[in-house]
Design a protein around this motif. Sequence first.
Motif, mmCIF file in Angstrom:
data_model
loop_
_atom_site.group_PDB
_atom_site.id
_atom_site.type_symbol
_atom_site.label_atom_id
_atom_site.label_comp_id
_atom_site.label_asym_id
_atom_site.label_seq_id
_atom_site.Cartn_x
_atom_site.Cartn_y
_atom_site.Cartn_z
ATOM 1 N N UNK A 11 0.841 -1.212 0.000
ATOM 2 C CA UNK A 11 0.000 0.000 0.000
ATOM 3 C C UNK A 11 0.870 1.253 0.000
ATOM 4 N N UNK A 12 1.947 1.200 0.784
ATOM 5 C CA UNK A 12 2.828 2.365 0.885
ATOM 6 C C UNK A 12 3.449 2.692 -0.470
ATOM 7 N N UNK A 13 3.946 1.657 -1.151
ATOM 8 C CA UNK A 13 4.614 1.883 -2.442
ATOM 9 C C UNK A 13 3.643 2.458 -3.459
ATOM 10 N N UNK A 14 2.441 1.913 -3.511
ATOM 11 C CA UNK A 14 1.435 2.440 -4.453
ATOM 12 C C UNK A 14 1.143 3.903 -4.137
ATOM 13 N N UNK A 15 1.055 4.234 -2.869
ATOM 14 C CA UNK A 15 0.716 5.612 -2.501
ATOM 15 C C UNK A 15 1.817 6.582 -2.897
ATOM 16 N N UNK A 16 3.069 6.146 -2.795
ATOM 17 C CA UNK A 16 4.191 7.013 -3.170
ATOM 18 C C UNK A 16 4.162 7.296 -4.666
ATOM 19 N N UNK A 17 3.813 6.270 -5.417
ATOM 20 C CA UNK A 17 3.766 6.399 -6.871
ATOM 21 C C UNK A 17 2.762 7.469 -7.275
ATOM 22 N N UNK A 18 1.681 7.576 -6.509
ATOM 23 C CA UNK A 18 0.635 8.531 -6.847
ATOM 24 C C UNK A 18 0.942 9.943 -6.364
ATOM 25 N N UNK A 19 1.653 10.036 -5.221
ATOM 26 C CA UNK A 19 1.838 11.348 -4.609
ATOM 27 C C UNK A 19 3.086 12.017 -5.180
ATOM 28 N N UNK A 20 2.875 12.946 -6.132
ATOM 29 C CA UNK A 20 4.055 13.540 -6.762
ATOM 30 C C UNK A 20 4.188 15.021 -6.456
ATOM 31 N N UNK A 21 3.468 15.514 -5.451
ATOM 32 C CA UNK A 21 3.474 16.960 -5.292
ATOM 33 C C UNK A 21 4.194 17.486 -4.048
ATOM 34 N N UNK A 22 4.834 16.620 -3.292
ATOM 35 C CA UNK A 22 5.603 17.152 -2.166
ATOM 36 C C UNK A 22 6.932 17.670 -2.711
ATOM 37 N N UNK A 23 7.562 18.578 -2.014
ATOM 38 C CA UNK A 23 8.820 19.131 -2.495
ATOM 39 C C UNK A 23 9.872 18.040 -2.672
ATOM 40 N N UNK A 24 9.933 17.117 -1.714
ATOM 41 C CA UNK A 24 10.926 16.047 -1.776
ATOM 42 C C UNK A 24 10.751 15.248 -3.055
ATOM 43 N N UNK A 25 9.505 14.924 -3.374
ATOM 44 C CA UNK A 25 9.277 14.114 -4.565
ATOM 45 C C UNK A 25 9.546 14.934 -5.823
ATOM 46 N N UNK A 26 9.226 16.236 -5.789
ATOM 47 C CA UNK A 26 9.454 17.088 -6.945
ATOM 48 C C UNK A 26 10.952 17.229 -7.248
ATOM 49 N N UNK A 27 11.775 17.442 -6.228
ATOM 50 C CA UNK A 27 13.207 17.617 -6.516
ATOM 51 C C UNK A 27 13.903 16.296 -6.782
ATOM 52 N N UNK A 28 13.198 15.200 -6.658
ATOM 53 C CA UNK A 28 13.833 13.932 -7.000
ATOM 54 C C UNK A 28 13.304 13.408 -8.324
ATOM 55 N N UNK A 29 12.599 14.228 -9.051
ATOM 56 C CA UNK A 29 11.968 13.754 -10.283
ATOM 57 C C UNK A 29 13.002 13.325 -11.313
ATOM 58 N N UNK A 30 14.250 13.824 -11.204
ATOM 59 C CA UNK A 30 15.260 13.443 -12.190
ATOM 60 C C UNK A 30 15.720 12.000 -12.006
ATOM 61 N N UNK A 31 15.380 11.405 -10.873
ATOM 62 C CA UNK A 31 15.766 10.007 -10.710
ATOM 63 C C UNK A 31 14.569 9.072 -10.526
#
Lengths: 275, 425
Positions: A11-31
């Motif tokens: 469940x956690x992994x699926x949720x991370x895949x969907x949540x792309x709007x936190x700053x942490x996830x945004x600045x890691x978009x290159x990887x």
Amino acid sequence: MGELAADKHVKYIISVEKKKDSFESVVMEHLRLNGAYWGLTTLDILGKLDAVDEEDVISWILKCQDESGGFAGNIGHDPHVLYTLSAVQVLALFDKVDILDADKRLDKINVDKAVEYIVSCKNLDGGFGCTPGGESHAGQIFCCVGALAIAGALHHVDKDLLGWWLCERQVKSGGLNGRPEKLPDVCYSWWVLSSLIMIDRVHWINKDKLVKFILDCQDMENGGISDRPDDAVDVFHTYFGVAGLSLLEYPGLKPIDPAYALPVDVVNRIFFSKK
Amino acid sequence: MSTRENSYTEAEALNLLAQLERILDLDPLIDEVGFIHPSQFATLKEEIGDSLSLEDRVHESTSFWIRDHKLGISTQILIPVYKAAKHAFISALRQYKTPGNFSGKSQDDTLAIEVMIHSKALLLLSCDFATAWNSRKLIVSNKRLLPILMDELHLSALVLSYSPKSEQAWSHRRWVINMIARNCSTLQWIIERESELVEKIAERSKMNYRAWNHRCWLVSFMTREQVLDELKKSRNWSGLHVADNSCFHYRRRLMLRNLEGFCYTQDNNSSGYFVETYQIWKEELDWNESLIKQYVGREALWLHRRFLSMYLIKHMATHLLAVSCQSKPKASVDIDIDSLMDHELCLVHSCSTTIADANFEDFQAQAIHSAAYMLWLTKQIPEYQGIDIQEKLRAGVGDVTRMLKRSCPDRSSLWDYLVGYHSEP
């Protein structure tokens, strides 16, 4: 001993895949392609790869491919060998490697030179650094030992010496660190462990204590695994924790290949399909 | 985090990006960047007072703060500014790379400048955005002027100020130095400065692998004098950071580099070189011993000792044999392996007796480390060493192994193997 909260991790992994709007996830978009590999391989080990939409994933990966043939970490970025590796690995999970123009094969690489370079990164303590003269580091050791294993060149490794260095990574809590004097971290459960397995020295550590350490790093409520107990979880450590447990033969998990870092059935599928 | 960040319009985001880029342009000496929660801004603004400077102009902004070349950015605006910077960068890069846009030199320059401005802002927000670093390399490699290369070092230092582990930033420095290496006169000075930069960063980012790896990389550019100088200069720092394995690895790198130099020296100076080198190793061993006694139970110190004694016994002993036969006058040092081993065994013994204080973790660790060190010696001593030494080692091994299996049972298999109870495939 605690238990592996497999459903929570899925469940956690699926949720991370969907949540792309936190700053942490945004600045890691290159990887993101690395993230896809960590998340999807974990799902496969847990037997839940079907929880994601295969079409979606593959079409996105192909958009990351550059005209050079290499893959970028995300759409519109420069290609890099790290993301190319992740792309191939993810496609392998879905048994779709054949959609790649498989022009680049092992026989096109000068394996001898590559092995020579890896050996030049060997240190006096038996470990490997990231460049010649670099400090021995468990992550680098995994890369070097894995590469030598794939190239059929493990005889270059002093297994006793390296095994000694690796087993000294186990600290009192049972966890493993990556270098002397550092704190234990779940991701080393993979890098140190897989290296030990590849050189036949895994009996030099206490496996039960390591299992307990990894299980203690779980977030039992929200799912996911962190670097050490009670820290925040992330996909990276979730993958290495589950992969480590698989190497330790924890029940209910698909076996994983220590050199290729992919489930054994995926690796076999690729080898058996070669003519 | 507040939802305000999601409600910035595109125009507002572009405005913020323009503000950031203007600040960076007006103050090229900014050497530190930090990210500040909006609630802390009010406090910081009060401190500025009535200065008539850049600070004044920024004073009105609720998103940026600047003082003494330190830049603070509100965490609230990070996502909108990042998106605006990324969009501007990608669009500028696409235009720069489009063939046909290279028609006139001035147009080429304008596009290049756009890419440089936007990539700089972007990299402050996302330091591992490799495509941005790549674009700067592309543009800079067309110019290759020293001031431009120094600017790249400045930018990466700025990034390292808040992200000391950024591999992209460290790698960019190496790329720049390789470019500069073609202009030899500044190279040595740059190498020295780089070494100091690493030490400064290592002070607040302990055991930073990438920083120390960078410092090890610099060693291949150093002259023998610089290598010996670095050993001297970095000694104090190492003595204050005895749990930092990376700094001792750096010392090993320097010592090995010095040894390499000796191996290639075939002239009459070789015995003098050898004596000096031997003294360096001996001094390092003595200094290491004093630290071991002062800082009880530190793994990094014992690992350093493993390397030192192994090298001394295995490699330098053979060199002595070779050199003393050739040199005239004879080399004035006498490596007596026997007394060296006696000394080491004494040291191990003195650390083991503190097992009575086994209640204290440090003393127990000391006993374990010294015992493991002794087993290390038994494994590393080449077979051709005298029978006396072999016997001395064997005598102590039984006790040591028993103690290790008791206090460190997780590694029983290793201890058994080391004393030869089992053989490994």
